[in-house]
Design an enzyme around this catalytic site. Sequence first.
Site, PDB file in Angstrom:
ATOM      1  N   GLU A  21       1.086  -0.567  16.509  1.00  0.00           N
ATOM      2  CA  GLU A  21       0.217   0.555  16.164  1.00  0.00           C
ATOM      3  C   GLU A  21      -0.689   0.920  17.343  1.00  0.00           C
ATOM      4  O   GLU A  21      -0.897   2.093  17.648  1.00  0.00           O
ATOM      5  CB  GLU A  21      -0.648   0.243  14.940  1.00  0.00           C
ATOM      6  N   SER A  52      -0.675  -7.906  10.836  1.00  0.00           N
ATOM      7  CA  SER A  52      -2.086  -7.919  11.227  1.00  0.00           C
ATOM      8  C   SER A  52      -2.998  -8.013  10.012  1.00  0.00           C
ATOM      9  O   SER A  52      -3.903  -8.843   9.946  1.00  0.00           O
ATOM     10  CB  SER A  52      -2.414  -6.662  12.037  1.00  0.00           C
ATOM     11  N   HIS A 108       4.199   1.938  11.874  1.00  0.00           N
ATOM     12  CA  HIS A 108       3.120   1.705  12.833  1.00  0.00           C
ATOM     13  C   HIS A 108       2.892   2.875  13.787  1.00  0.00           C
ATOM     14  O   HIS A 108       1.873   2.937  14.467  1.00  0.00           O
ATOM     15  CB  HIS A 108       3.422   0.449  13.659  1.00  0.00           C
ATOM     16  N   CYS A 116      -7.904   1.560   7.248  1.00  0.00           N
ATOM     17  CA  CYS A 116      -7.360   2.256   6.090  1.00  0.00           C
ATOM     18  C   CYS A 116      -7.931   1.714   4.784  1.00  0.00           C
ATOM     19  O   CYS A 116      -8.428   0.592   4.706  1.00  0.00           O
ATOM     20  CB  CYS A 116      -5.832   2.195   6.110  1.00  0.00           C
ATOM     21  N   CYS A 128       0.857  -1.183   0.000  1.00  0.00           N
ATOM     22  CA  CYS A 128       0.000   0.000   0.000  1.00  0.00           C
ATOM     23  C   CYS A 128       0.895   1.235   0.000  1.00  0.00           C
ATOM     24  O   CYS A 128       2.125   1.140   0.131  1.00  0.00           O
ATOM     25  CB  CYS A 128      -0.895   0.002   1.240  1.00  0.00           C
TER      26      CYS A 128
END
Length: 323
Positions: free
Chosen positions: A131, A228, A79, A199, A17
Amino acid sequence: MAIQPHEVILAEPRGFCAGVDRAIEIVERALTKFGAPIYVRHEIVHNTYVVNDLKAKGAIFIEDLADVPAGATLVFSAHGVPKAVRAEAAKRGFQVFDATCPLVTKVHVEVAKLAKEGYEFIMIGHKGHPEVEGTMGQLHEGIYLVEDVADVATAPVTRPDKLAVVTQTTLSVDDAAEILTAVKARFPLVREPKKQDICYATQNRQDAVKFMAPQVDVVIVVGSPTSSNSNRLRELAERLGTPAYMVDAAEDLQETWLDERPRVGLTAGASAPEVLVNAVIARLKSLGALSVRTLPGVEETIQFPLPMGLGDKSMAEFSSSRS
């Protein structure tokens, strides 16, 4: 003799991403500009191949800032970090480049803003994930983690009339929605983010698996065990009734997973590079797959700006090792 795979069906989108691309590029540009070593707090992204590649180029991954020598260049991982870590890095005088994903930073900014207005927070996320530690570490108190619906009932909220909810960006969209429903049932006045915290890339990759899973006999997710969003893709496929497995590399693929399953669906988490997907395709072909087909899906065009001070070389110069 068992039926071998004969078709590989690729989910779209899959893999890197914009936040991951940016984080890796920050480390690579820092190495080019300042030379090795560059210190990185925590794995820059949760992918074994990416971390090992950057180690080979001169990145040193640490958890404790005490392990970073004075005057060094330090990168914060994608993160995000607690406020205390930022303060310690400033105190120690490191040159810092922040690779926190801008979508995570958005959550941090929202927490800081609403905390000044007197809000408490419920955070939906997984305990121990960096995160979550980074977001919860924006405040000294007044933020409560819930991992599932059961946790909502025991959240020690003291100001239900001034309560906001935030979410780890890489959760299962469906799981987060279920937990949020429970939060709203217990705290009807809870304030939600204007735009959900999960996201766009997590959402898109989960949607792609929802589209792909019913069309295949087994789903293979390329991703590291610590990722994750990769774990959520595997869980989602299984929830939809399709057997699913996660591999960190092509050699992790087990032939028994493919027995009597001629159509193999393949996707990758947001921190997994396409080179690993191609290696899995090559292995599937060696096991009998005859064709590879990519499903239609959302085209992602988002790019995030780099921090100041990392030069103006084109992204193309830094992308070859990640493609």
